[in-house]
Design a protein around this motif. Structure first.
Motif, PDB file in Angstrom:
ATOM      1  N   MET A  62       0.075  -4.957  -3.279  1.00  0.00           N
ATOM      2  CA  MET A  62      -0.450  -5.233  -1.960  1.00  0.00           C
ATOM      3  C   MET A  62       0.683  -5.569  -0.992  1.00  0.00           C
ATOM      4  N   VAL A  63       1.681  -6.299  -1.470  1.00  0.00           N
ATOM      5  CA  VAL A  63       2.802  -6.673  -0.611  1.00  0.00           C
ATOM      6  C   VAL A  63       3.515  -5.424  -0.089  1.00  0.00           C
ATOM      7  N   LEU A  64       3.703  -4.436  -0.947  1.00  0.00           N
ATOM      8  CA  LEU A  64       4.350  -3.202  -0.518  1.00  0.00           C
ATOM      9  C   LEU A  64       3.504  -2.476   0.522  1.00  0.00           C
ATOM     10  N   CYS A  65       2.187  -2.465   0.360  1.00  0.00           N
ATOM     11  CA  CYS A  65       1.307  -1.825   1.351  1.00  0.00           C
ATOM     12  C   CYS A  65       1.415  -2.523   2.705  1.00  0.00           C
ATOM     13  N   VAL A  66       1.408  -3.857   2.709  1.00  0.00           N
ATOM     14  CA  VAL A  66       1.570  -4.601   3.962  1.00  0.00           C
ATOM     15  C   VAL A  66       2.903  -4.254   4.609  1.00  0.00           C
ATOM     16  N   SER A  67       3.956  -4.239   3.814  1.00  0.00           N
ATOM     17  CA  SER A  67       5.288  -3.944   4.334  1.00  0.00           C
ATOM     18  C   SER A  67       5.364  -2.538   4.931  1.00  0.00           C
ATOM     19  N   GLU A  68       4.829  -1.558   4.236  1.00  0.00           N
ATOM     20  CA  GLU A  68       4.888  -0.177   4.721  1.00  0.00           C
ATOM     21  C   GLU A  68       4.066   0.013   5.992  1.00  0.00           C
ATOM     22  N   LEU A  69       2.854  -0.544   6.037  1.00  0.00           N
ATOM     23  CA  LEU A  69       2.017  -0.384   7.235  1.00  0.00           C
ATOM     24  C   LEU A  69       2.625  -1.114   8.430  1.00  0.00           C
ATOM     25  N   ALA A  70       3.168  -2.306   8.204  1.00  0.00           N
ATOM     26  CA  ALA A  70       3.801  -3.040   9.306  1.00  0.00           C
ATOM     27  C   ALA A  70       5.055  -2.322   9.796  1.00  0.00           C
ATOM     28  N   THR A  71       5.843  -1.793   8.874  1.00  0.00           N
ATOM     29  CA  THR A  71       7.047  -1.049   9.268  1.00  0.00           C
ATOM     30  C   THR A  71       6.678   0.182  10.069  1.00  0.00           C
ATOM     31  N   ASN A  72       5.655   0.905   9.640  1.00  0.00           N
ATOM     32  CA  ASN A  72       5.209   2.078  10.401  1.00  0.00           C
ATOM     33  C   ASN A  72       4.775   1.694  11.811  1.00  0.00           C
ATOM     34  N   ALA A  73       4.086   0.563  11.936  1.00  0.00           N
ATOM     35  CA  ALA A  73       3.670   0.115  13.268  1.00  0.00           C
ATOM     36  C   ALA A  73       4.886  -0.167  14.139  1.00  0.00           C
ATOM     37  N   LEU A  80       3.456   6.083   3.902  1.00  0.00           N
ATOM     38  CA  LEU A  80       2.030   6.333   3.707  1.00  0.00           C
ATOM     39  C   LEU A  80       1.739   7.000   2.375  1.00  0.00           C
ATOM     40  N   LEU A  81       2.705   7.729   1.834  1.00  0.00           N
ATOM     41  CA  LEU A  81       2.533   8.288   0.495  1.00  0.00           C
ATOM     42  C   LEU A  81       2.422   7.143  -0.519  1.00  0.00           C
ATOM     43  N   LEU A  82       3.282   6.143  -0.379  1.00  0.00           N
ATOM     44  CA  LEU A  82       3.214   4.976  -1.262  1.00  0.00           C
ATOM     45  C   LEU A  82       1.885   4.242  -1.100  1.00  0.00           C
ATOM     46  N   VAL A  83       1.470   4.031   0.144  1.00  0.00           N
ATOM     47  CA  VAL A  83       0.197   3.346   0.394  1.00  0.00           C
ATOM     48  C   VAL A  83      -0.952   4.136  -0.222  1.00  0.00           C
ATOM     49  N   SER A  84      -0.955   5.460  -0.046  1.00  0.00           N
ATOM     50  CA  SER A  84      -2.057   6.275  -0.575  1.00  0.00           C
ATOM     51  C   SER A  84      -2.112   6.226  -2.104  1.00  0.00           C
ATOM     52  N   GLU A  85      -0.967   6.052  -2.752  1.00  0.00           N
ATOM     53  CA  GLU A  85      -0.936   5.975  -4.210  1.00  0.00           C
ATOM     54  C   GLU A  85      -1.276   4.576  -4.733  1.00  0.00           C
ATOM     55  N   LEU A  86      -0.894   3.537  -4.011  1.00  0.00           N
ATOM     56  CA  LEU A  86      -1.085   2.168  -4.488  1.00  0.00           C
ATOM     57  C   LEU A  86      -2.442   1.585  -4.114  1.00  0.00           C
TER      58      LEU A  86
END
Length: 91
Positions: free
Chosen positions: A1-12, A63-69
């Motif tokens: 979950m931490v990685l998903c938060v990090s990736e989505l926030a970085t994309n923003a 987003l590839l990481l988010v879609s997989e995790l």
């Protein structure tokens, strides 16, 4: 979950926040897990890249990481901007 938060926030930060604007991260209970929402005021619709992600470079895999995790992810409307979200089950 931490990685998903990090990736989505970085994309923003990189793609979704015009100069002078901020973004919002929300963590919400969702069934037996957590829903992560990142609200921004930028244009565009995020998508998982359709290119070969084995190509060298540092970007393009978030987003590839988010879609997989995550169990689910998507994009919702917001005026102005969008909400990129994912849901992660807690076991």
């Amino acid at each position: 979950m931490v990685l998903c938060v990090s990736e989505l926030a970085t994309n923003a930060l990189v793609h979704g926040v015009p100069p002078g604007r901020g973004f919002l991260v929300r963590l919400l209970p969702c069934g037996d897990g957590v829903r992560v929402e990142v609200h921004d005021s930028g244009d565009g619709v995020p998508a998982v890249p359709q290119t070969d992600v084995r190509e060298p470079g540092e970007g393009g895999r978030g987003l590839l990481l988010v879609s997989e995790l995550a169990d689910k992810w998507g994009v919702g409307e917001r005026a102005p901007g969008k909400i990129v979200w994912c849901e992660v089950g807690i076991t």
